[in-house]
Enzyme design. Structure first.
Site, PDB file in Angstrom:
ATOM      1  N   LYS A  45      56.805 -62.613 -72.878  1.00  0.00           N
ATOM      2  CA  LYS A  45      57.211 -61.217 -72.698  1.00  0.00           C
ATOM      3  C   LYS A  45      57.442 -60.486 -74.023  1.00  0.00           C
ATOM      4  O   LYS A  45      57.271 -59.264 -74.099  1.00  0.00           O
ATOM      5  CB  LYS A  45      58.478 -61.135 -71.838  1.00  0.00           C
ATOM      6  CG  LYS A  45      58.260 -61.503 -70.389  1.00  0.00           C
ATOM      7  CD  LYS A  45      59.548 -61.366 -69.594  1.00  0.00           C
ATOM      8  CE  LYS A  45      59.327 -61.763 -68.140  1.00  0.00           C
ATOM      9  NZ  LYS A  45      60.543 -61.589 -67.324  1.00  0.00           N
ATOM     10  N   GLY A  84      66.724 -63.555 -56.226  1.00  0.00           N
ATOM     11  CA  GLY A  84      65.533 -63.540 -57.072  1.00  0.00           C
ATOM     12  C   GLY A  84      64.306 -62.972 -56.394  1.00  0.00           C
ATOM     13  O   GLY A  84      63.440 -62.376 -57.053  1.00  0.00           O
ATOM     14  N   PHE A  93      67.912 -64.478 -60.801  1.00  0.00           N
ATOM     15  CA  PHE A  93      66.477 -64.309 -61.042  1.00  0.00           C
ATOM     16  C   PHE A  93      65.639 -65.408 -60.391  1.00  0.00           C
ATOM     17  O   PHE A  93      64.457 -65.202 -60.122  1.00  0.00           O
ATOM     18  CB  PHE A  93      66.186 -64.254 -62.548  1.00  0.00           C
ATOM     19  CG  PHE A  93      66.262 -62.868 -63.129  1.00  0.00           C
ATOM     20  CD1 PHE A  93      65.125 -62.100 -63.293  1.00  0.00           C
ATOM     21  CD2 PHE A  93      67.487 -62.325 -63.499  1.00  0.00           C
ATOM     22  CE1 PHE A  93      65.193 -60.816 -63.818  1.00  0.00           C
ATOM     23  CE2 PHE A  93      67.576 -61.046 -64.030  1.00  0.00           C
ATOM     24  CZ  PHE A  93      66.422 -60.287 -64.189  1.00  0.00           C
ATOM     25  N   SER A 151      53.288 -64.266 -57.438  1.00  0.00           N
ATOM     26  CA  SER A 151      52.674 -62.981 -57.806  1.00  0.00           C
ATOM     27  C   SER A 151      51.283 -62.757 -57.217  1.00  0.00           C
ATOM     28  O   SER A 151      50.995 -61.661 -56.725  1.00  0.00           O
ATOM     29  CB  SER A 151      52.643 -62.827 -59.326  1.00  0.00           C
ATOM     30  OG  SER A 151      53.953 -62.682 -59.817  1.00  0.00           O
ATOM     31  N   THR A 200      54.268 -69.591 -59.083  1.00  0.00           N
ATOM     32  CA  THR A 200      54.402 -68.140 -58.932  1.00  0.00           C
ATOM     33  C   THR A 200      53.918 -67.605 -57.581  1.00  0.00           C
ATOM     34  O   THR A 200      52.924 -68.078 -57.020  1.00  0.00           O
ATOM     35  CB  THR A 200      53.666 -67.398 -60.066  1.00  0.00           C
ATOM     36  OG1 THR A 200      53.874 -65.986 -59.902  1.00  0.00           O
ATOM     37  CG2 THR A 200      52.160 -67.679 -60.026  1.00  0.00           C
ATOM     38  N   ARG A 248      72.922 -71.138 -74.178  1.00  0.00           N
ATOM     39  CA  ARG A 248      73.029 -72.478 -74.774  1.00  0.00           C
ATOM     40  C   ARG A 248      73.034 -72.420 -76.291  1.00  0.00           C
ATOM     41  O   ARG A 248      73.749 -73.157 -76.948  1.00  0.00           O
ATOM     42  CB  ARG A 248      71.868 -73.366 -74.321  1.00  0.00           C
ATOM     43  CG  ARG A 248      71.937 -73.846 -72.885  1.00  0.00           C
ATOM     44  CD  ARG A 248      70.716 -74.671 -72.554  1.00  0.00           C
ATOM     45  NE  ARG A 248      69.491 -73.946 -72.855  1.00  0.00           N
ATOM     46  CZ  ARG A 248      68.308 -74.508 -73.047  1.00  0.00           C
ATOM     47  NH1 ARG A 248      68.182 -75.819 -73.017  1.00  0.00           N
ATOM     48  NH2 ARG A 248      67.238 -73.773 -73.291  1.00  0.00           N
ATOM     49  N   GLY A 275      66.733 -64.547 -72.864  1.00  0.00           N
ATOM     50  CA  GLY A 275      65.295 -64.294 -72.967  1.00  0.00           C
ATOM     51  C   GLY A 275      64.915 -62.907 -72.490  1.00  0.00           C
ATOM     52  O   GLY A 275      65.757 -62.006 -72.398  1.00  0.00           O
ATOM     53  N   GLY A 276      63.647 -62.743 -72.127  1.00  0.00           N
ATOM     54  CA  GLY A 276      63.134 -61.442 -71.718  1.00  0.00           C
ATOM     55  C   GLY A 276      63.817 -60.870 -70.487  1.00  0.00           C
ATOM     56  O   GLY A 276      64.133 -59.677 -70.432  1.00  0.00           O
TER      57      GLY A 276
END
EC number: 1.1.1.25
Length: 269
Positions: free
Chosen positions: A72, A233, A210, A24, A22, A153, A130-131
């Site tokens: 999430k 992304g 993303f 972040s 990450t 999938r 997903g989220g």
């Protein structure tokens, strides 16, 4: 990052699993320093057992948190409340004082508005369920996308997302792949940039990726090759971080300044 942590230093951080990659902490610690905020941003890489054991404690001691895969949705039951968007999407990626928000959703809306504007008449194909897929699907629907096709999938998660979108008044269905010929927007919310077929990219007006390491994934390379507009992304990561800081502090560093810093530090390529 702060040179010195003291009694008044506020704690922020990212919760997820297998998130060694990450960016972040670099983004937010740079922002804290630039804005003169006495805070530190840490990473909490937690398996499911650790998450369940310490999430309540983290929520008590942290001023704010970000949440990524796979928590999430799970984190919502530990919060005092969630805003309108995250409640509808049923996914949270930003927390401030035990209240949940979804800045992935805000980032997609912000960035798509800049690239295209109104989505009326566009067919949107979202890879993944997903989220991040939820946030993208809701953002595109609210911008006027005429239909949302979920490509995943497994049908179980795809069905859940389709039902959620349709329950909120949007036009969603499951598809095996994109079969439209024009006015297509393609979103890859999976970790695999190769999941979107090249012939689908060729027909697109806009592709949204993303994955941000590397910034120029196979999907983005193909978009460039065919002269297709794209959102990479890194743009999403940075814009959702900026939106999180607005929630935390009512101010933020600009997207451009953060991206310039990440490239200068050779943290992205």
């Amino acid at each position: 990052m702060l040179e010195e942590i003291n009694y008044d230093t506020k704690l922020f951080g990212l919760i997820g699993k297998n998130i060694k990659y990450t960016l972040s902490p670099y983004i937010h610690n740079f922002s804290f320093t630039t804005l003169g905020i006495n805070a530190v941003y840490l990473v909490f890489d937690l398996d499911e057992m650790k998450f369940n054991r310490i999430i309540n404690g983290l929520l008590e001691i942290a001023e704010g948190l970000n949440v990524t895969i796979p928590y999430k949705e799970e984190v919502m039951k530990y919060l005092d409340n969630t805003d309108t968007y995250s409640t509808r999407i049923q996914a949270v990626n930003t927390i401030y004082k035990k209240s949940g928000y979804n800045t992935d959703y805000l980032a997609i809306k912000n960035l798509v508005r800049k690239k295209i504007g109104n989505m009326s008449g566009y067919e949107c194909y979202v890879y993944g369920a997903g989220g991040a897929a939820k946030a993208a699907a809701f953002a595109l629907s609210e911008l006027g996308c005429s239909s949302i096709s979920i490509v995943n999938r497994t049908n179980l998660r795809a069905n859940e997302l389709v039902e959620l979108l349709n329950k909120n008044g949007y036009n969603a269905s499951i598809k095996e792949n994109c079969n439209s010929t024009s006015n297509i927007v393609v979103v890859n919310s999976t970790p695999n940039p190769s999941v979107v077929p090249e012939n689908c990219i060729q027909k697109s007006e806009l592709v949204i990726e993303f994955v941000y390491k590397p910034v120029e994934t196979e999907l983005i390379k193909n978009a460039k090759k065919y002269g297709i507009k794209y959102i990479d992304g890194l743009e999403i990561l940075v814009n959702q971080a900026v939106e999180a800081e607005k929630i935390w502090f009512n101010k933020s560093v600009s997207d451009e300044k953060i991206i310039e810093y990440l490239y200068a530090r050779k943290l992205v390529w």
